[in-house]
Design a protein around this motif. Structure first.
Motif, mmCIF file in Angstrom:
data_model
loop_
_atom_site.group_PDB
_atom_site.id
_atom_site.type_symbol
_atom_site.label_atom_id
_atom_site.label_comp_id
_atom_site.label_asym_id
_atom_site.label_seq_id
_atom_site.Cartn_x
_atom_site.Cartn_y
_atom_site.Cartn_z
ATOM 1 N N GLU A 1 0.767 -1.160 0.011
ATOM 2 C CA GLU A 1 0.151 -0.054 -0.065
ATOM 3 C C GLU A 1 0.741 1.386 -0.105
ATOM 4 O OE1 GLU A 1 -3.391 2.656 0.057
ATOM 5 O OE2 GLU A 1 -2.970 0.474 -0.590
ATOM 6 N N PRO A 2 1.714 1.353 0.701
ATOM 7 C CA PRO A 2 2.799 2.696 0.668
ATOM 8 C C PRO A 2 3.479 2.726 -0.618
ATOM 9 C CG PRO A 2 3.334 1.339 2.801
ATOM 10 C CD PRO A 2 2.271 0.612 1.821
ATOM 11 N N LEU A 3 3.973 1.782 -1.286
ATOM 12 C CA LEU A 3 4.276 1.862 -2.588
ATOM 13 C C LEU A 3 3.108 2.294 -3.709
ATOM 14 C CD1 LEU A 3 6.550 1.537 -4.890
ATOM 15 C CD2 LEU A 3 5.838 -0.993 -5.084
ATOM 16 N N ARG A 4 1.921 1.853 -3.578
ATOM 17 C CA ARG A 4 0.933 2.157 -4.398
ATOM 18 C C ARG A 4 0.597 3.753 -4.296
ATOM 19 N NH1 ARG A 4 -3.720 3.819 -4.693
ATOM 20 N NH2 ARG A 4 -3.634 4.104 -2.232
ATOM 21 N N GLN A 5 0.554 4.126 -2.645
ATOM 22 C CA GLN A 5 0.295 5.370 -2.427
ATOM 23 C C GLN A 5 1.216 6.485 -3.119
ATOM 24 O OE1 GLN A 5 -0.029 5.705 1.727
ATOM 25 N NE2 GLN A 5 -1.921 4.892 1.643
ATOM 26 N N ALA A 6 2.623 6.029 -3.098
ATOM 27 C CA ALA A 6 3.625 6.766 -3.447
ATOM 28 C C ALA A 6 3.658 7.223 -5.073
ATOM 29 C CB ALA A 6 5.142 6.252 -3.282
ATOM 30 N N ILE A 7 3.198 6.245 -5.641
ATOM 31 C CA ILE A 7 3.357 6.203 -7.409
ATOM 32 C C ILE A 7 1.850 7.098 -7.702
ATOM 33 C CG2 ILE A 7 2.418 4.686 -9.355
ATOM 34 C CD1 ILE A 7 4.113 2.572 -8.151
ATOM 35 N N ASP A 8 0.756 6.799 -6.597
ATOM 36 C CA ASP A 8 -0.344 7.890 -7.067
ATOM 37 C C ASP A 8 -0.175 8.928 -6.738
ATOM 38 O OD1 ASP A 8 -3.150 7.818 -7.578
ATOM 39 O OD2 ASP A 8 -3.866 6.693 -6.041
ATOM 40 N N GLN A 9 0.450 9.573 -5.635
ATOM 41 C CA GLN A 9 0.657 11.062 -5.196
ATOM 42 C C GLN A 9 1.614 11.434 -6.425
ATOM 43 O OE1 GLN A 9 2.359 10.493 -1.391
ATOM 44 N NE2 GLN A 9 0.444 9.537 -0.552
ATOM 45 N N ARG A 10 2.664 10.920 -6.572
ATOM 46 C CA ARG A 10 3.463 11.168 -7.927
ATOM 47 C C ARG A 10 2.819 11.842 -8.939
ATOM 48 N NH1 ARG A 10 7.549 11.647 -11.115
ATOM 49 N NH2 ARG A 10 9.670 12.079 -10.708
ATOM 50 N N LEU A 11 1.889 10.779 -9.423
ATOM 51 C CA LEU A 11 1.134 10.978 -10.828
ATOM 52 C C LEU A 11 -0.021 11.960 -10.499
ATOM 53 C CD1 LEU A 11 1.031 10.084 -13.522
ATOM 54 C CD2 LEU A 11 -0.531 8.118 -12.764
ATOM 55 N N LEU A 12 -0.445 12.109 -9.325
ATOM 56 C CA LEU A 12 -1.303 13.187 -9.145
ATOM 57 C C LEU A 12 -0.845 14.540 -9.233
ATOM 58 C CD1 LEU A 12 -3.658 11.437 -6.556
ATOM 59 C CD2 LEU A 12 -4.345 12.335 -8.608
ATOM 60 N N LEU A 13 0.486 14.763 -9.118
ATOM 61 C CA LEU A 13 1.124 15.949 -9.043
ATOM 62 C C LEU A 13 1.590 16.462 -10.380
ATOM 63 C CD1 LEU A 13 4.131 15.714 -6.301
ATOM 64 C CD2 LEU A 13 1.939 17.343 -6.374
#
Length: 397
Positions: free
Chosen positions: A248-260
């Motif tokens: 989950e932390p990995l998925r969140q990091a990828i998500d947050q990066r793309l949302l930026l």
């Protein structure tokens, strides 16, 4: 809460005619029900169980979001036909609804930082004014804590997904929850330890929450008994306890990066900068390689992952540029500063992404678990922003 009305005749017939089984689920209780990133899709043991029940009925499954505080009122208002979300059987709930056969026997036990395990062995130790006890609202955890530890400092925290981070960070001393959840969460948070999960303070059962409909209960009980007898429930439980929730932390990091990516695009648009900056991209990847090497990550893998993140971000930016050009968009007054605001946030996300890659190398490189990895990593919140970019970002995994 008002008691549910008596038997709603023809519930099975209604489900069949509708062609849909509506199942209420909270999406915040691993391993039973979880919504990655708060997205539309649910994963977990009870989600799988709900799908199997719908298939047996010959209808489509529709998962309906609910919450612990509103679970019974949502059932009473006919928002769903039944609930599957690791629901505990309680006397209060039995006064308003029916339950299926139990498919799990469990009980309440503490989870705390590992150095504090000896402090919280008994209810007498926990029921002290200096003890900071935290629970999620509206369910059996809160009721148990209020009844058994009334002298403790009780904090009701609204998010059952991130609540364990409060204990890790020292904002609370312990949480009281089901033993099965403590076993799982201690795997996800190495700083935390379950306190005697093999001997919980009480005994409780997990079952399917049903309206007062005898025919529906009889059908569900027969179906569930078969799955209990053939061992499929037990096998499902083991599989979901072993599920790579730690991704989950990995998925969140990828998500947050793309949302930026949209913020990056706005900042570039304001100064009419090019989307592609190859020298800058190489600097970003080189920095990630240096940081990842200290964590034991292979350089080739780091380069592949970060190249994918950069390309995904550019896909989003190009789509936004094309739209803004078509619309004749002007200056964005709310665009953040690229150097002062966005890049420090990208650096923070890079650290989280690399650490998560390092923590999960074995699972991520195990081809026999690729389907589990795919389920754990999807859906991204950013998929709604640009599904092509989301797939690009996840490609190396």
């Amino acid at each position: 809460m008002a008691a549910l009305t008596s038997a709603q005749a023809g519930r099975l017939e209604d489900i069949s005619a509708r062609g849909v089984l509506r199942v209420g689920s909270t999406g915040d209780y691993k391993p039973f029900s979880y919504r990655p990133g708060g997205g539309e899709a649910f994963v977990g043991m009870d989600v799988e169980l709900a799908g199997a029940l719908a298939q047996a009925m010959g209808v489509r499954l529709q998962l309906v979001p609910t919450s612990w505080p509103t679970l019974m009122s949502d059932l009473g208002e006919d928002k769903f036909d039944l609930a599957l979300s690791g629901v505990s059987v309680t006397a209060e709930r039995q006064q308003q609804a029916l339950f299926s056969l139990a498919y799990l026997h469990d009980g309440k036990t503490p989870i705390t930082r590992c150095e504090n395990v000896a402090r919280f062995q008994t209810l007498a130790q926990i029921n002290q004014p200096a003890v900071r006890l935290i629970v999620n609202p509206g369910g059996t955890n809160e009721r148990f804590a209020r009844a058994q530890a009334p002298r403790a400092q009780l904090s009701v925290y609204p998010d059952n997904v991130t609540i364990f981070g409060q204990i890790v960070d020292g904002a609370a001393d312990l949480m009281m929850t089901d033993a099965i959840e403590t076993r799982l969460q201690q795997r996800l948070h190495p700083q935390l330890c379950a306190v005697h999960p093999e001997a919980p303070f009480d005994m409780a059962e997990k079952a399917i929450l049903l309206p007062r409909d005898a025919a529906l209960k009889a059908y569900v009980d027969r179906w569930l008994q078969q799955r209990l007898d053939n061992g499929s429930v037990r096998q499902s439980m083991k599989r979901w306890l072993d599920f790579p929730w730690a991704l989950e932390p990995l998925r969140q990091a990828i998500d947050q990066r793309l949302l930026l990516a949209e913020a990056v695009a706005r900042a570039k648009w304001n100064v009419q900068a090019a989307i592609e900056d190859l020298p800058r991209e190489e600097l970003v990847i080189a920095a990630a390689v240096r940081q990842g090497a200290a964590l034991g990550l292979p350089e080739q893998w780091i380069r592949a992952v970060f190249r994918a993140q950069i390309e995904a971000s550019k896909t989003v930016q190009r789509a936004l540029y094309a739209r803004w050009q078509a619309e004749g968009a002007g200056h964005f007054s709310d665009a953040p500063d690229l150097a002062k605001t966005i890049r420090p946030e990208l650096d923070r996300i890079t650290t989280q992404l690399l650490r998560s890659m390092a923590d999960n190398q074995a699972v991520l490189h195990d081809r026999t678990r690729s389907a589990e990895v795919a389920a754990a990593m999807r859906p991204l919140q950013a998929r709604a922003l640009n599904p092509i970019a989301a797939d690009q970002a996840l490609a190396p995994f």
